[in-house]
Write an enzyme that holds these catalytic residues in place. Structure first.
Site, PDB file in Angstrom:
ATOM      1  N   GLU B  47       0.862  -1.198   0.000  1.00 31.21           N
ATOM      2  CA  GLU B  47       0.000   0.000   0.000  1.00 31.21           C
ATOM      3  C   GLU B  47       0.896   1.246   0.000  1.00 31.21           C
ATOM      4  OE1 GLU B  47      -1.471   0.781   3.939  1.00 31.21           O
ATOM      5  OE2 GLU B  47      -3.293   1.756   3.201  1.00 31.21           O
ATOM      6  N   LYS B 128      -9.225   2.094  -1.847  1.00 27.39           N
ATOM      7  CA  LYS B 128      -9.474   1.555  -0.501  1.00 27.39           C
ATOM      8  C   LYS B 128     -10.819   2.025   0.063  1.00 27.39           C
ATOM      9  CE  LYS B 128      -6.956   1.298   3.951  1.00 27.39           C
ATOM     10  NZ  LYS B 128      -5.658   1.701   4.557  1.00 27.39           N
ATOM     11  N   GLU B 148      -5.751   8.858   7.624  1.00 32.72           N
ATOM     12  CA  GLU B 148      -6.271   8.456   6.305  1.00 32.72           C
ATOM     13  C   GLU B 148      -7.641   9.063   6.019  1.00 32.72           C
ATOM     14  OE1 GLU B 148      -5.693   4.501   4.642  1.00 32.72           O
ATOM     15  OE2 GLU B 148      -4.570   4.022   6.449  1.00 32.72           O
ATOM     16  N   ASN B 222       0.355  -0.986   5.481  1.00 37.40           N
ATOM     17  CA  ASN B 222       1.243  -0.222   6.367  1.00 37.40           C
ATOM     18  C   ASN B 222       0.621  -0.343   7.750  1.00 37.40           C
ATOM     19  OD1 ASN B 222       3.244   1.881   4.801  1.00 37.40           O
ATOM     20  ND2 ASN B 222       1.430   1.427   3.565  1.00 37.40           N
TER      21      ASN B 222
END
Lengths: 347, 347
Positions: B47, B128, B148, B222
């Site tokens: 990723e 995602k 994120e 990650n």
């Protein structure tokens, strides 16, 4: 605040085809007495606890088949089984019991009830949704069948979570923990759900329960240990097949407990029925972070007990698996929109 | 017939905040060359492979933030990254590459592309869906953020399985297996799906892909190793937190591969970024029965390769997890019907 409960899986070893229900119930009562001595508040018994796992047999006589079922609306009044519920009430212990249910209109279900020891009432009933196996027996008369789809209808209650009063209040009284956990204050009684055997392999079932806030999922199972024909005809040695079955059983329980941020209690009907049909043991209690708290060490009758603290669920429910913050239902349509597989067009 | 493919996870170690993309791409090409030497046909990169995992930082300058994103519609033409795709084409290797994508209209996504080495084309793009973390940074300036939800929008493509031409045909040529497996004959090219990091913890994502027949799910991640604030303020030693993160990562990959009857390939961005932010390794290839085939032994750049046989999926897809026979969508309504938890009424 901590929310501690002492729980147990009551693993039940070999039950032969001709065993009398009342004798098996005495074994269950013996396990209940062990639980009482250990101040356990909730005991989970296996799937179809009262008899051998009869769906392995192709039974053509309705009269014979009916012997393996409990008849009528109220299992707690069934003469052979009533002594167990009476003892549970006498000791103020909640129990989950799995049995084959024949309804007054003749339907068969693979059923569990949740009986509250303190109130003497059935709080919830669950009927197995994910029936494995086949409708038609194998042609090979020596094969071990799995005829649940023949003898049972899929459960028609869905997955209804419910609250069990009294459990946590008692646990908190017994607890010596002083650390405060404000997030769980006032959340009331614990939220529970029942699965049966193969259901544990289907994350949909865990998700529907935990979308209702379930904090403990409870299930019994009868899982074949070395029925090689179930392994797709691959040559697998009995010991290897047994190890594989235990690996899968443990894997799905640990992972689903973690991904659904709930505790789980699993109870095996296990051992060597009739001296030749092997079922795996492995009854266990698993935490909401996926770790095994306690597990069976035998393939026979065994009480597997542990104190768990439901406050631990909050970590998962409020962070990594905070459904409200992270789930994206607009992308999940196929899960309810289609039953089977639809492959992309061939290029 | 067997359907063998040689696949690999390309694990990528520490990438510091100031690292140049073109230097990182050279590391990816080095791993690709190792793959070519081993006759690997499909390589999965992590990723957000091209930079440090910048969502751990609260970046207020749009100009600085934009440096971590790839801009425009076609990653394969991005000057810094094009050399990787050119090499993949030259060696006829399919690759999955994760990167931060900025669309022409300014939207940010956490994205992966599937690039076909034989055709030189992007066959599929995934964005995602399950974004972890927060929108607002922690008040504590020393805390490691997970932003994120600030920098990316949830993916708007859903989970679209796709077929990858050529992979199995080559594998069958190389295969020396003689045993016939009629069930897979004529099934065409393998069906694949991409996830990214946190998606792997959500069985809904795996189910939607495997309801389309997916045989391999591929994802990079990650995953913080010892960011203690992510553990709910519980005191957990860094080594313990790292072990726990690896345990969960492995657990969900193994269990979901089994419960969804598909292979999975996972590739970690890992190691100690900037000498202080630790990400777990554990890149691995897992079989459809849940067993690990190959796994990383380091926390640095490492190719983890194995030959897998997609015919093995049929065992799960046609028996235990035969969706058409066993799923009961009428009981799954809450999964798409509500996002968050709705608890039963208090008694």
């Amino acid at each position: 605040m901590s929310r501690k409960i002492k729980v147990a899986a009551a693993q039940v070893g070999a039950v032969d085809l001709g065993a009398l229900k009342k004798d098996t119930v005495q074994r269950l009562i013996k396990l209940l007495h062990q639980a009482a001595e250990q101040k356990v508040q909730l005991v989970v018994y296996p799937e179809c606890t009262l008899t051998t796992f009869f769906p392995r047999h192709f039974i053509q006589s309705q009269e014979e088949l009916d012997k393996y079922f409990e008849h009528g609306e109220d299992i707690t009044q069934s003469p052979d089984v009533k002594p167990l519920f009476d003892e549970a009430k006498a000791h103020d212990i909640d129990i989950v019991l799995g049995y084959a249910e024949r309804t007054p209109d003749g339907m068969g279900y693979n059923t569990s009830v949740y009986f509250s020891g303190s109130t003497g009432k059935v709080l919830s009933k669950y009927r197995k949704v994910h029936l494995p196996g086949r409708v038609e027996p194998f042609e090979d008369p020596a094969a071990t069948n799995q005829l649940e789809k023949r003898y049972f209808k899929p459960g028609n209650y869905g997955f209804q979570a419910f609250r069990a009063p009294g459990l946590v209040k008692d646990a908190v009284k017994k607890s010596t923990t002083t650390k405060a956990d404000e997030s769980t204050e006032g959340k009331g009684d614990p939220i529970l759900g029942m699965l049966i055997c193969n259901d544990r392999r289907w994350p949909e079932a865990w998700r529907v329960y935990t979308l209702q806030g379930a904090e403990i999922l409870m299930f019994g199972y009868n899982t074949g240990g070395h029925m090689s024909h179930l392994w797709g005809g691959k040559s697998m040695a009995p010991e290897e097949a047994e190890k594989e079955a235990l690996f899968h059983s443990r894997l799905v329980q640990q992972a689903n407990s973690y991904m659904h941020a709930c505790f789980s209690i699993s109870a095996a009907r296990c051992g060597l029925d009739d001296g030749k049909y092997h079922l795996i043991g492995g009854s266990s209690i698993v935490r909401s972070e996926g770790h095994v708290v306690a597990e069976a060490g035998t393939d026979g009758d065994e009480l597997v007990a542990a104190e768990i603290d439901l406050a631990e669920c909050r970590q998962g429910k409020e962070r990594t698996f905070n459904y409200g913050k992270h789930r994206r239902v607009e992308t999940y349509g196929l899960i309810t929109g289609q039953t089977g597989v639809v492959e992309p067009e061939l290029l």
